[in-house]
Design a protein around this motif. Structure first.
Motif, PDB file in Angstrom:
ATOM      1  N   THR A  55       0.847  -1.193   0.000  1.00  0.00           N
ATOM      2  CA  THR A  55       0.000   0.000   0.000  1.00  0.00           C
ATOM      3  C   THR A  55       0.877   1.235   0.000  1.00  0.00           C
ATOM      4  OG1 THR A  55      -0.151  -0.032   2.407  1.00  0.00           O
ATOM      5  CG2 THR A  55      -1.927  -1.099   1.202  1.00  0.00           C
ATOM      6  N   TYR A  56       0.400   2.247  -0.667  1.00  0.00           N
ATOM      7  CA  TYR A  56       1.080   3.540  -0.730  1.00  0.00           C
ATOM      8  C   TYR A  56      -0.005   4.573  -0.507  1.00  0.00           C
ATOM      9  CZ  TYR A  56       3.685   7.487  -2.664  1.00  0.00           C
ATOM     10  OH  TYR A  56       4.300   8.694  -2.849  1.00  0.00           O
ATOM     11  N   LEU A 127      11.180   5.357   0.947  1.00  0.00           N
ATOM     12  CA  LEU A 127      10.606   5.724   2.243  1.00  0.00           C
ATOM     13  C   LEU A 127       9.084   5.796   2.190  1.00  0.00           C
ATOM     14  CD1 LEU A 127      13.147   8.519   3.218  1.00  0.00           C
ATOM     15  CD2 LEU A 127      13.067   6.168   4.076  1.00  0.00           C
ATOM     16  N   HIS A 128       8.539   6.104   1.023  1.00  0.00           N
ATOM     17  CA  HIS A 128       7.088   6.204   0.865  1.00  0.00           C
ATOM     18  C   HIS A 128       6.453   4.863   0.521  1.00  0.00           C
ATOM     19  CE1 HIS A 128       7.433  10.528   1.044  1.00  0.00           C
ATOM     20  NE2 HIS A 128       8.336  10.493   0.082  1.00  0.00           N
ATOM     21  N   TRP A 130       7.878   1.584   1.118  1.00  0.00           N
ATOM     22  CA  TRP A 130       8.137   0.467   2.012  1.00  0.00           C
ATOM     23  C   TRP A 130       8.413   0.969   3.425  1.00  0.00           C
ATOM     24  CZ3 TRP A 130      10.586   0.545  -2.916  1.00  0.00           C
ATOM     25  CH2 TRP A 130       9.993  -0.317  -3.840  1.00  0.00           C
ATOM     26  N   ALA A 131       7.503   0.674   4.331  1.00  0.00           N
ATOM     27  CA  ALA A 131       7.592   1.152   5.713  1.00  0.00           C
ATOM     28  C   ALA A 131       8.905   0.731   6.380  1.00  0.00           C
ATOM     29  CB  ALA A 131       6.400   0.646   6.523  1.00  0.00           C
ATOM     30  N   GLU A 132       9.393  -0.476   6.080  1.00  0.00           N
ATOM     31  CA  GLU A 132      10.617  -0.951   6.736  1.00  0.00           C
ATOM     32  C   GLU A 132      11.842  -0.124   6.361  1.00  0.00           C
ATOM     33  OE1 GLU A 132       9.976  -3.876   3.261  1.00  0.00           O
ATOM     34  OE2 GLU A 132       8.727  -2.858   4.708  1.00  0.00           O
ATOM     35  N   CYS A 133      11.790   0.591   5.249  1.00  0.00           N
ATOM     36  CA  CYS A 133      12.927   1.437   4.856  1.00  0.00           C
ATOM     37  C   CYS A 133      13.083   2.637   5.798  1.00  0.00           C
ATOM     38  CB  CYS A 133      12.762   1.926   3.417  1.00  0.00           C
ATOM     39  SG  CYS A 133      12.998   0.620   2.194  1.00  0.00           S
ATOM     40  N   LYS A 134      11.985   3.103   6.368  1.00  0.00           N
ATOM     41  CA  LYS A 134      12.022   4.280   7.253  1.00  0.00           C
ATOM     42  C   LYS A 134      12.879   4.040   8.479  1.00  0.00           C
ATOM     43  CE  LYS A 134       7.575   6.067   5.875  1.00  0.00           C
ATOM     44  NZ  LYS A 134       6.175   6.228   6.206  1.00  0.00           N
ATOM     45  N   ASN A 135      12.856   2.817   8.990  1.00  0.00           N
ATOM     46  CA  ASN A 135      13.574   2.511  10.232  1.00  0.00           C
ATOM     47  C   ASN A 135      14.851   1.703  10.007  1.00  0.00           C
ATOM     48  OD1 ASN A 135      11.498   3.753  11.758  1.00  0.00           O
ATOM     49  ND2 ASN A 135      10.277   1.897  11.555  1.00  0.00           N
TER      50      ASN A 135
END
Length: 156
Positions: A55-56, A127-128, A130-135
């Motif tokens: 989802t985006y 970053l937008h 894939w949520a796991e990329c943010k952390n």
């Protein structure tokens, strides 16, 4: 040369998928065998890919996840056939009456995907998408390229 057959995986294919993915130090990351599309030659599984939904914002999309071709069969068009199957067979997650129009991938092999009409996206797009990329503590040095395919950009 033996013909390449593309098909949806079944539960009985689990061990073959795991063996193929382990060749590239990939795992199934909470995917079941039924999530995979397989390439088969002479009764042997020679390639696999898992189109997974993401989802985006409020929009759904498809991502190619865990794509692998057995090293002995690389360069024979198997990866291309898997991607073509996904593009031409699957339906848009937002509108099941339409074929897939956009497809995303994170890859360390951008050249392969560029030959199939994918374009590279800026790292900030990860970053937008894939949520796991943010952390991720490795984001700044990440070797994975975000790429996007759109039917309107189909060059192959």
């Amino acid at each position: 040369m033996t013909e390449i057959q593309i098909r949806k995986a079944e539960k009985k294919d689990l061990l073959s998928i795991q063996r193929l993915l382990s060749t590239y130090f990939l795992d199934m990351e909470n995917l079941g065998p039924e999530d995979f599309i397989l390439a088969e030659m002479g009764g042997k599984i020679t390639g696999c890919a898992a189109p997974v939904r993401g989802t985006y914002g409020d929009r759904n999309f498809l991502e190619i996840h865990s794509i692998a071709v057995h090293p002995n069969f690389r360069g024979k068009g198997i990866g291309k056939r898997l991607i073509d199957y996904i593009i031409n067979t699957l339906k848009d997650p937002d509108n099941s009456d339409n074929p897939v129009c956009e497809l995303y991938v994170r890859t360390g092999s951008p050249g392969f995907f560029e030959k199939l009409g994918f374009i590279r996206l800026p790292d900030t797009d990860k970053l937008h998408l894939w949520a796991e990329c943010k952390n991720c503590e490795h984001f700044e040095g990440c070797t994975q390229h975000a790429m996007k395919y759109s039917k309107s950009m189909n060059y192959h």
